[in-house]
Design a protein around this motif. Sequence first.
Motif, short mmCIF file in Angstrom:
data_model
loop_
_atom_site.label_atom_id
_atom_site.label_comp_id
_atom_site.label_asym_id
_atom_site.label_seq_id
_atom_site.Cartn_x
_atom_site.Cartn_y
_atom_site.Cartn_z
N LYS A 128 1.27 -11.74 -3.67
CA LYS A 128 0.76 -12.53 -4.86
C LYS A 128 0.00 -11.59 -5.91
N ARG A 130 -1.47 -10.29 -9.23
CA ARG A 130 -2.21 -10.82 -10.42
C ARG A 130 -2.04 -9.96 -11.65
N TYR A 140 -0.96 -15.42 -11.18
CA TYR A 140 -0.23 -14.79 -10.07
C TYR A 140 1.21 -14.99 -9.91
#
Length: 534
Positions: A128, A130, A140
């Motif tokens: 994930k 950011r 995300y």
Amino acid sequence: MKKSNFVLAFCILFGIGMLYFHMNRPSTKNTFINVNSLRQPEPVAVNSSHQESVFDPTDSKRYEKYLTKYTPGYDKNCMLTLPNKYIGEGDFPLKLPGDNELNSLSDDVISCLYHRYVTTIQTFCAFKDRAGEVKRNGWYICADPAYIPKQNCIVFLSNKAFPESAFSADMVSRYKCQVHRSQFSTAETLKSWMEKTNTGDRIVDIFTMSINRTSDFAFIKTMIKDKSIKKVKQLLLELHFDPKVTKTEEYIQILKHLRLIYNEGLRIVWFDRLIHCATNRFNKCYAIYFVQPNLRDKTKGTAVVNFPTVAAIQKMKGNEIANLYFKYIETTQFFCQHILRIGRITDGGWDVCHDRMMQYKNPCLVYSFGVFTDLSFDDEVSATYNCKVYAFDPTTPFGTHQHAPKVWFYRLGIGTKYSKFSHGYVAPLQKIRSDLHHQSSSISILKADVEGAEWSSVPHMIDTNQLHDVSQLFLEFHGWGDSPNQLILLKKLHDAGFRIFWYHINPACTFNKNLPRRSRCQEVYFINTKFQPK
């Protein structure tokens, strides 16, 4: 009586009294556990008989003034409220009932269904990434090879909850996406904007949206009706519904629309309990991350981060080390679907893999290093899972005592050798377990927030074979990840069988000015895949 006889009588009585005192004073032989093994004047553990005796709250009440106050809401994680029939499996781990059944449920069950549904993971995404800022102005995205936005990707932004300029800039600079901004409505739909931007036949890689009232779901229904939702690969959604004012009828409408989204094939891969929305029970807002598995690149899989050899790591440069460090700790490797926040939702609480706790057969034992004045996690994990909890911190303003019926506190920290530190002492995990007679007991959860001491103490735990029977390991890493030893520790944990199931960037910590998506404090949560229960 003569003076000489008086003196003689006095001396005889005094001698008898002293002899009686020495014969009847409390023995110190068993006052402390393993006291003879300690070279320092203060022992590790209190009287072992205290651990099985009736709880005396005297010391706990005396030290109460030092603790950060925390009163959790009733059944915060809905374990008592939700009937077991709603706990599912596969990509539907929390079942949403049909309309008739939903309308018949109690207010508490309905609110619990909402708050648990949006914090339950339905399908797996490893990396994930950011984009934008961590503290607020960012999202995300699932950056696994099967879902990662590719060059010339399409992004539509319609979120009103926060400025998306930092996120937009990242999507352009890092992923080379075309970014389109619009405040969608029933008149200005996603389909109409795709036509205006000449992207009508393209896949929408990222679509962002915030919903503050149930009427906002009308736009989702329009996307379902005109089938434009079928072209959305990743849906990033913020839901803002304050539990204090949201009515049962509104929760029902929200759940119905979440079921529609599920029926369209979108699955939750991640969620964020937004810190500024925290309450003592439920959050007022959540960020929910969906992917459409039908649109994934079926020739690709999930992200995997491999370590070079220790010798190769020692030759790497700072930036190269940091890039691999952050990529690794932000890539989950173990699929846990029910993530429960135990303790304070803000700093002080920790996220537990409830899936593993439900499979755990041994008596629950928790070691909690680094509490200072916040025992919210310790109290709540004890109450939730019926655990015996041993909390440690050598820097507290209060001393060693029994804090609650199943929670004991020691003014002691984790280290590589037994020595004086701050107001107390530090000791290796091996010694602490020995002095508490826990050598033959598996540890359900070991958590450590020890302000940098993790870099020396955790390798020592591995080298002394103290983690093989630890089921879940929670660590807050401090630093910029640019040291070879920091990367080597991650490799050691990986080689020992520990796999990341969750991570949380501490928003209260210092951020990199050049890379605002990186924080020097990261909570990282591991499952021991080589767990050997005793």
